[in-house]
Design an enzyme around this catalytic site. Structure first.
Site: not given
Length: 380
Positions: A133, A128, A243
């Site tokens: 983070s 955002e 990821e």
């Protein structure tokens, strides 16, 4: 040295076919994608038609129940060919596994076949504008209203944000519960109250579309809640291992490409009456780069085996994501220097390697965040 990864004949056939596809279908048009700021949807579809996407998905949803090594090969070959900023590996290896692992039967039947075929493009929205983070600082909220949730907030730096048909959005369903108050929702493009911003101009990674997403009283059916309410943070933590491993893999092979480009150039470049490759400084710089790449390869391969064995290697993948991504940038920077002024010109691929390597230490968790995770894991 011989790889310790158990590549089969089928893996090698997949690799050979993928290389050919990238040569014929991607790289001749790559400059066009870079200029446009995104890859065309048709490219996702072509890759799906050829069986390159989401190979781990069950056969009943269109996949082939393949192991993680296919995602390894997919990411590695894209980087070795220089298709650094295409966000197709993100769709295949990072986003869709959330649906594959945490989706219910109805959700899997609805979205997985299209993800495998390339008809549905996915994104994940965590970051955002004011939180970066820090997931605990997110302000996007989802409030239960009958058989729906009303979502308000925004996300930024969303890869595949422009192209995506579905976005897995993290939102707070219980702001007082901290990490236990985060849930994941699958938002579909076109939902009322859900809009996308313009492409965000970036200094590199140009072919990867990056946008903001906005939610203003966006009504999302409760059926689009992924997994259980309040379990979103746990799901994110589970999938961040893969990821970050994939990020390390991609950076390993980006560095390998930078090295190969530079070795070729230094053999061709004449300076002061001899090849640039014959100078001791050139040899030492490239020897250092080759050594770091080899060390990184050993670490990544060990982690890949551990991940395939379903071991918890959060500490080690955080180390790998931090170290290999920083290493990739060091190698690209050192290699560009050997190109001299030509390295600063877009005509030479090393300039793109340099620019595309810079973001790697920032997204998917900054180097500083990775060091923080490692610090906690070692008892600090």
């Amino acid at each position: 040295m011989k790889s310790i990864l158990p590549f089969s004949q089928e893996h090698e056939m997949f690799r050979t076919a993928l290389r050919s596809f990238i040569d014929k279908e991607i790289m001749p048009n790559y400059a066009v994608y870079e200029h446009a700021g995104l890859a065309p949807r048709e490219l996702f579809k072509k890759m799906g038609d050829n069986g390159y996407l989401c190979t781990y998905v069950d056969e009943k949803y269109g996949g082939v129940n393949a192991d993680f090594l296919y995602e390894y090969v997919f990411s590695a070959e894209m980087m070795l060919k220089g298709a650094n900023s295409l966000t197709i590996p993100l769709h295949s290896g990072i986003v869709v596994p959330y649906i594959d692992s945490f989706g219910n039967e109805e959700q899997k039947e609805k979205w997985l076949p299209g993800c495998v075929s390339g008809d549905i493009i996915s994104a994940i929205a965590m970051t955002e504008p004011g939180a970066g983070s820090d997931l605990m600082a997110m302000r996007t909220k989802a409030v239960k209203d009958g058989d729906s949730y009303i979502i308000n907030g925004s996300k930024t730096f969303i890869s595949n944000g422009s192209n995506c048909d579905i976005a897995i959005v993290a939102a707070k369903t219980d702001p007082e519960a901290r990490h236990k108050g985060i849930s994941l929702f699958v938002l579909e493009t076109g939902m009322p109250g859900y809009s996308k911003g313009n492409l965000i101009p970036k200094i590199g990674f140009h072919a990867g579309d990056t946008t903001e997403l906005f939610f203003e009283d966006c009504r999302v059916p409760a059926a689009n809640l992924l997994g259980k309410e309040g379990e979103g943070f746990l799901y994110l933590m589970q999938k961040l291992q893969q990821e970050r491993l994939l990020s390390a893999i991609m950076n390993l092979f980006m560095a390998q490409r930078s090295l190969e480009l530079t070795i070729e150039y230094t053999h061709q470049r004449q300076l002061f009456g001899r090849q640039l490759s014959q100078f001791q400084n050139t040899q030492f710089v490239l020897a250092e780069a080759a050594t770091e790449i080899e060390i990184g390869r050993s670490f990544v391969e060990r982690l890949t085996l551990a991940h395939m064995d379903k071991e918890n290697v959060v500490k080690q993948v955080s180390m790998a994501k931090y170290w290999l991504n920083e290493m990739n940038f060091r190698v690209a920077n050192a290699c560009l220097q050997l190109f001299g002024g030509y390295g600063y010109c877009e005509e030479y691929d090393i300039s793109r390697q340099f620019l595309d390597s810079r973001i790697q230490t920032i997204f998917a968790g900054t180097s500083e965040v990775m060091k923080g995770i490692v610090s906690k894991e070692i008892g600090l």
